[in-house]
Scaffold this active site. Structure first.
Site, PDB file in Angstrom:
ATOM      1  N   ARG A 180      18.836 -48.645   3.906  1.00 34.08           N
ATOM      2  CA  ARG A 180      19.819 -47.673   3.417  1.00 34.08           C
ATOM      3  C   ARG A 180      20.421 -46.854   4.546  1.00 34.08           C
ATOM      4  O   ARG A 180      19.735 -46.512   5.516  1.00 34.08           O
ATOM      5  CB  ARG A 180      19.237 -46.737   2.354  1.00 34.08           C
ATOM      6  CG  ARG A 180      18.506 -45.474   2.784  1.00 34.08           C
ATOM      7  CD  ARG A 180      17.143 -45.687   3.309  1.00 34.08           C
ATOM      8  NE  ARG A 180      16.353 -46.631   2.537  1.00 34.08           N
ATOM      9  CZ  ARG A 180      15.703 -46.309   1.415  1.00 34.08           C
ATOM     10  NH1 ARG A 180      15.695 -45.073   1.021  1.00 34.08           N
ATOM     11  NH2 ARG A 180      14.994 -47.201   0.762  1.00 34.08           N
ATOM     12  N   GLY A 223      19.198 -45.222   7.769  1.00 35.54           N
ATOM     13  CA  GLY A 223      19.005 -46.201   8.823  1.00 35.54           C
ATOM     14  C   GLY A 223      17.565 -46.673   8.867  1.00 35.54           C
ATOM     15  O   GLY A 223      16.960 -46.761   9.944  1.00 35.54           O
ATOM     16  N   HIS A 224      17.018 -46.949   7.713  1.00 39.27           N
ATOM     17  CA  HIS A 224      15.654 -47.477   7.642  1.00 39.27           C
ATOM     18  C   HIS A 224      15.426 -48.075   6.252  1.00 39.27           C
ATOM     19  O   HIS A 224      16.256 -47.905   5.352  1.00 39.27           O
ATOM     20  CB  HIS A 224      14.625 -46.379   7.932  1.00 39.27           C
ATOM     21  CG  HIS A 224      14.634 -45.247   6.968  1.00 39.27           C
ATOM     22  ND1 HIS A 224      15.132 -43.995   7.268  1.00 39.27           N
ATOM     23  CD2 HIS A 224      14.226 -45.164   5.683  1.00 39.27           C
ATOM     24  CE1 HIS A 224      15.021 -43.213   6.219  1.00 39.27           C
ATOM     25  NE2 HIS A 224      14.482 -43.898   5.241  1.00 39.27           N
ATOM     26  N   ALA A 225      14.282 -48.749   6.106  1.00 35.75           N
ATOM     27  CA  ALA A 225      13.845 -49.235   4.787  1.00 35.75           C
ATOM     28  C   ALA A 225      12.425 -48.734   4.557  1.00 35.75           C
ATOM     29  O   ALA A 225      11.747 -48.306   5.500  1.00 35.75           O
ATOM     30  CB  ALA A 225      13.880 -50.763   4.755  1.00 35.75           C
TER      31      ALA A 225
END
Ligand code: TYD
Length: 146
Positions: free
Chosen positions: A109, A62-64
């Site tokens: 992702r 839950g981040h890039a």
């Protein structure tokens, strides 16, 4: 680093992610998989971390990342890596310790569908730095459009 052939990190797409087959030495007593800097993978490893004891049904990620390259390996069990470049999504199912998913920066992702007892190992190109994270999806979309 020439992984992206000069492409700007901001313009990476889900098609810049690839599954890499890692060297494997197998005999009747088991297997060894070897990862060497700049041989099996196109970056130098600065950090290794692994996720384990993942409760059933959990979602991680839950981040890039802005600059970080990663190789994600299912060291044990299986899970799915859902990648998103702001336009397209692509899902990889990982279940073999002799394959790694190369994930360049600039991609959102999510890590989902972990099997019981699975271990997700990450080889990373940089040490931990919270400033390298984009943790809000709207900020990610803005980053990709900027
Ligand atoms: P995070 O990367 O958000 O985990 P995931 O994407 O797997 O859900 O990290 C979770 C927490 O762990 C966060 O507080 C930062 C910390 N952390 C470190 O301190 N060092 C590290 O190398 C990593 C990967 C995380």
């Amino acid at each position: 680093m020439n992984i992206l052939d000069g492409k700007k990190i901001i313009s990476t797409t889900v098609y810049d992610c690839t599954l890499i087959e890692l060297p494997k030495v197998h005999n009747r007593a088991g297997s060894i998989t070897i990862v060497e800097n700049l041989t099996a993978i196109p970056f130098e490893v600065q950090r290794v971390y692994y996720l384990y004891d993942i409760p059933n049904g959990s979602t991680r990620g839950g981040h890039a990342h802005i600059d970080l390259f990663q190789l994600i390996v299912a060291a044990s069990g299986s899970f799915e890596v859902v990648l998103d470049d702001g336009k397209l999504k692509r899902t990889f199912f990982l279940n073999r310790p002799d394959y790694g998913l190369l994930v360049p920066p600039g991609l959102w992702r999510e890590l989902v569908n972990f099997s019981s007892g699975s271990i997700l190992m990450v080889l990373a190109s940089l040490k931990y730095d919270e400033k390298d994270y984009i943790r809000l999806y709207d900020d990610f979309l803005e980053f990709k459009q900027s």
